[in-house]
Design a protein around this motif. Structure first.
Motif, PDB file in Angstrom:
ATOM      1  N   ILE A  31      19.871 -15.006   9.327  1.00 51.46           N
ATOM      2  CA  ILE A  31      21.238 -15.243   9.275  1.00 51.46           C
ATOM      3  C   ILE A  31      21.627 -16.043  10.596  1.00 51.46           C
ATOM      4  O   ILE A  31      22.763 -16.497  10.881  1.00 51.46           O
ATOM      5  CB  ILE A  31      22.264 -13.919   9.201  1.00 51.46           C
ATOM      6  CG1 ILE A  31      22.177 -13.057  10.252  1.00 51.46           C
ATOM      7  CG2 ILE A  31      22.056 -13.360   7.837  1.00 51.46           C
ATOM      8  CD1 ILE A  31      23.091 -11.914  10.330  1.00 51.46           C
ATOM      9  N   LYS A  32      20.601 -16.204  11.737  1.00 48.24           N
ATOM     10  CA  LYS A  32      20.820 -16.796  12.800  1.00 48.24           C
ATOM     11  C   LYS A  32      21.406 -18.340  12.599  1.00 48.24           C
ATOM     12  O   LYS A  32      22.101 -18.758  13.215  1.00 48.24           O
ATOM     13  CB  LYS A  32      19.581 -16.910  13.971  1.00 48.24           C
ATOM     14  CG  LYS A  32      19.835 -15.672  14.667  1.00 48.24           C
ATOM     15  CD  LYS A  32      18.522 -15.628  15.691  1.00 48.24           C
ATOM     16  CE  LYS A  32      18.772 -14.722  16.768  1.00 48.24           C
ATOM     17  NZ  LYS A  32      17.606 -14.591  17.626  1.00 48.24           N
ATOM     18  N   PRO A  33      20.725 -18.998  11.684  1.00 45.22           N
ATOM     19  CA  PRO A  33      21.094 -20.277  11.583  1.00 45.22           C
ATOM     20  C   PRO A  33      22.711 -20.713  11.083  1.00 45.22           C
ATOM     21  O   PRO A  33      23.377 -21.658  11.649  1.00 45.22           O
ATOM     22  CB  PRO A  33      20.327 -20.984  10.409  1.00 45.22           C
ATOM     23  CG  PRO A  33      18.994 -20.335  10.437  1.00 45.22           C
ATOM     24  CD  PRO A  33      19.631 -18.802  10.879  1.00 45.22           C
ATOM     25  N   GLU A  34      23.171 -19.810  10.408  1.00 45.75           N
ATOM     26  CA  GLU A  34      24.709 -19.825  10.144  1.00 45.75           C
ATOM     27  C   GLU A  34      25.528 -18.790  11.088  1.00 45.75           C
ATOM     28  O   GLU A  34      26.609 -19.330  11.133  1.00 45.75           O
ATOM     29  CB  GLU A  34      24.783 -19.203   8.681  1.00 45.75           C
ATOM     30  CG  GLU A  34      26.148 -19.637   8.146  1.00 45.75           C
ATOM     31  CD  GLU A  34      26.213 -19.087   6.669  1.00 45.75           C
ATOM     32  OE1 GLU A  34      27.346 -19.261   5.988  1.00 45.75           O
ATOM     33  OE2 GLU A  34      25.179 -19.232   5.769  1.00 45.75           O
ATOM     34  N   TYR A  35      24.992 -17.868  11.472  1.00 42.80           N
ATOM     35  CA  TYR A  35      25.836 -16.830  12.288  1.00 42.80           C
ATOM     36  C   TYR A  35      25.527 -16.579  13.728  1.00 42.80           C
ATOM     37  O   TYR A  35      26.140 -15.796  14.508  1.00 42.80           O
ATOM     38  CB  TYR A  35      26.168 -15.369  11.494  1.00 42.80           C
ATOM     39  CG  TYR A  35      26.608 -15.623  10.129  1.00 42.80           C
ATOM     40  CD1 TYR A  35      27.848 -16.076   9.839  1.00 42.80           C
ATOM     41  CD2 TYR A  35      25.841 -15.490   9.168  1.00 42.80           C
ATOM     42  CE1 TYR A  35      28.533 -16.127   8.628  1.00 42.80           C
ATOM     43  CE2 TYR A  35      26.253 -15.583   7.778  1.00 42.80           C
ATOM     44  CZ  TYR A  35      27.694 -16.096   7.574  1.00 42.80           C
ATOM     45  OH  TYR A  35      28.108 -16.117   6.428  1.00 42.80           O
ATOM     46  N   GLY A  36      24.241 -17.109  13.944  1.00 41.42           N
ATOM     47  CA  GLY A  36      23.728 -16.888  15.340  1.00 41.42           C
ATOM     48  C   GLY A  36      24.685 -16.956  16.572  1.00 41.42           C
ATOM     49  O   GLY A  36      24.666 -16.695  17.740  1.00 41.42           O
TER      50      GLY A  36
END
Length: 85
Positions: A31-36
């Motif tokens: 989820i880092k790409p979207e919420y990182g």
């Protein structure tokens, strides 16, 4: 403080070699790409690091919780899930 540089702190207490912990780490990575930009992982290995294990015990005690296994995950100081090994 619950936030660091405007990001929600995620406390991940884990054991090296724990498959459930690995799943949790992989999920957070996914989820880092979207919420990182919204959270920061505070990673504590507790099986081989006595200082981290004692810190996990203190965090659980302060929250009136018993930790039966890892991963033990606190997000914004709210317990999310604990999977026993």
């Amino acid at each position: 403080d619950k936030k660091e540089n405007g990001k929600v702190a995620v406390y991940l207490f884990r054991g090296e070699g724990c498959p459930h912990c690995q799943e949790a780490e992989e999920w957070f990575e996914s989820i880092k790409p979207e919420y990182g930009n919204m959270f920061i992982i505070k990673d504590y290995e507790v099986w081989y690091n006595e200082k981290n294990a004692k810190y996990m015990e203190q965090v659980a005690k302060d929250r009136n919780e018993n930790v039966n296994g890892v991963p033990y995950i606190i997000i914004h100081f709210e317990r999310v899930i604990q999977l026993a090994r």
